[in-house]
Design an enzyme around this catalytic site. Structure first.
Site, PDB file in Angstrom:
ATOM      1  N   ASP A  39       0.851  -1.191   0.000  1.00  0.00           N
ATOM      2  CA  ASP A  39       0.000   0.000   0.000  1.00  0.00           C
ATOM      3  C   ASP A  39       0.892   1.249   0.000  1.00  0.00           C
ATOM      4  O   ASP A  39       1.917   1.299   0.667  1.00  0.00           O
ATOM      5  CB  ASP A  39      -0.909  -0.009   1.231  1.00  0.00           C
ATOM      6  CG  ASP A  39      -2.044   0.988   1.105  1.00  0.00           C
ATOM      7  OD1 ASP A  39      -3.200   0.545   0.956  1.00  0.00           O
ATOM      8  OD2 ASP A  39      -1.780   2.210   1.153  1.00  0.00           O
ATOM      9  N   ILE A  40       0.474   2.249  -0.754  1.00  0.00           N
ATOM     10  CA  ILE A  40       1.276   3.469  -0.889  1.00  0.00           C
ATOM     11  C   ILE A  40       1.297   4.284   0.411  1.00  0.00           C
ATOM     12  O   ILE A  40       2.218   5.071   0.630  1.00  0.00           O
ATOM     13  CB  ILE A  40       0.731   4.320  -2.066  1.00  0.00           C
ATOM     14  CG1 ILE A  40       1.787   5.254  -2.613  1.00  0.00           C
ATOM     15  CG2 ILE A  40      -0.529   5.074  -1.691  1.00  0.00           C
ATOM     16  CD1 ILE A  40       1.423   5.896  -3.953  1.00  0.00           C
ATOM     17  N   HIS A 110     -10.037  -5.068  -3.623  1.00  0.00           N
ATOM     18  CA  HIS A 110      -8.725  -5.267  -3.011  1.00  0.00           C
ATOM     19  C   HIS A 110      -8.926  -5.743  -1.588  1.00  0.00           C
ATOM     20  O   HIS A 110      -9.818  -5.267  -0.892  1.00  0.00           O
ATOM     21  CB  HIS A 110      -7.864  -4.007  -3.046  1.00  0.00           C
ATOM     22  CG  HIS A 110      -8.567  -2.762  -2.618  1.00  0.00           C
ATOM     23  ND1 HIS A 110      -9.490  -2.137  -3.423  1.00  0.00           N
ATOM     24  CD2 HIS A 110      -8.504  -2.050  -1.479  1.00  0.00           C
ATOM     25  CE1 HIS A 110      -9.953  -1.057  -2.798  1.00  0.00           C
ATOM     26  NE2 HIS A 110      -9.381  -0.983  -1.604  1.00  0.00           N
TER      27      HIS A 110
HETATM   28  P1  5GP Z   1      -9.834   1.414   0.266  1.00  0.00           P
HETATM   29  O1  5GP Z   1     -10.151   2.588   1.149  1.00  0.00           O
HETATM   30  O2  5GP Z   1     -10.405   1.582  -1.117  1.00  0.00           O
HETATM   31  O3  5GP Z   1     -10.187   0.107   0.915  1.00  0.00           O
HETATM   32  O4  5GP Z   1      -8.262   1.377   0.159  1.00  0.00           O
HETATM   33  C1  5GP Z   1      -7.537   1.892  -0.916  1.00  0.00           C
HETATM   34  C2  5GP Z   1      -6.063   1.766  -0.562  1.00  0.00           C
HETATM   35  O5  5GP Z   1      -5.318   1.957  -1.740  1.00  0.00           O
HETATM   36  C3  5GP Z   1      -5.587   2.806   0.461  1.00  0.00           C
HETATM   37  O6  5GP Z   1      -5.026   2.127   1.587  1.00  0.00           O
HETATM   38  C4  5GP Z   1      -4.554   3.614  -0.317  1.00  0.00           C
HETATM   39  O7  5GP Z   1      -3.453   4.011   0.472  1.00  0.00           O
HETATM   40  C5  5GP Z   1      -4.146   2.658  -1.429  1.00  0.00           C
HETATM   41  N1  5GP Z   1      -3.718   3.309  -2.654  1.00  0.00           N
HETATM   42  C6  5GP Z   1      -4.367   4.311  -3.303  1.00  0.00           C
HETATM   43  N2  5GP Z   1      -3.707   4.650  -4.416  1.00  0.00           N
HETATM   44  C7  5GP Z   1      -2.618   3.823  -4.472  1.00  0.00           C
HETATM   45  C8  5GP Z   1      -1.558   3.682  -5.421  1.00  0.00           C
HETATM   46  O8  5GP Z   1      -1.469   4.386  -6.425  1.00  0.00           O
HETATM   47  N3  5GP Z   1      -0.627   2.730  -5.164  1.00  0.00           N
HETATM   48  C9  5GP Z   1      -0.702   1.930  -4.061  1.00  0.00           C
HETATM   49  N4  5GP Z   1       0.271   1.031  -3.895  1.00  0.00           N
HETATM   50  N5  5GP Z   1      -1.693   2.029  -3.155  1.00  0.00           N
HETATM   51  C10 5GP Z   1      -2.647   2.970  -3.360  1.00  0.00           C
END
Ligand code: 5GP
Length: 125
Positions: A39-40, A110
């Site tokens: 995760d970024i 994810h």
């Molecule tokens: P959600 O809130 O949709 O469950 O989580 C999305 C996750 O994706 C977040 O933890 C965020 O930090 C991660 N994320 C968003 N954009 C990117 C990216 O461009 N690269 C990576 N590696 N992670 C990302």
């Protein structure tokens, strides 16, 4: 902003672009069914995202529409990554946010894998 999980799959979402190799990711595992990468913005010492290779908006979309082979392959990949990351003995947490109340921000399924320290309460008070 959380996404509406009932919308059609958006092929320009950030994880679709990572799958196509258009933007970089720190990959930890890849097979026919899944890609895993860091995760970024990690929220634990280990914070890996595992995504299916197929175009599924959310866990709801995936569980309703994916063929059994893709579901089995994805679930096996999540377990494999957890083992490979050394998370099984100390323990870890899986999380899949779905839709608005779940706080899902990226409209491609994810699973978050968290580990590397005691993770505390399941949901913040
Ligand atoms: P959600 O809130 O949709 O469950 O989580 C999305 C996750 O994706 C977040 O933890 C965020 O930090 C991660 N994320 C968003 N954009 C990117 C990216 O461009 N690269 C990576 N590696 N992670 C990302």
């Amino acid at each position: 902003m959380p996404i509406d999980p009932t919308l059609a799959y958006d092929h320009s979402n950030i994880f679709a672009r990572i799958l196509r190799g258009e933007i970089p990711a720190k990959k930890v595992y890849e097979d026919d069914f899944a890609l895993a990468f860091h995760d970024i913005a990690p929220q634990a010492p280990v914070h890996v995202l595992v995504i299916p290779k197929g175009a599924y908006v959310s866990w709801d979309d995936f569980s309703a529409h994916a063929p059994a082979e893709e579901i089995a392959g994805f679930i096996r990949a999540v377990g494999h990554v957890a083992r490979e990351q050394g998370l099984v003995a100390p323990g870890y947490r899986l999380l899949a946010n779905v839709g608005m109340d779940g706080g899902q921000e990226v409209p491609h399924l994810h699973v978050h894998l968290f580990g590397g320290k005691p993770l505390g309460r399941m949901i913040a008070a």
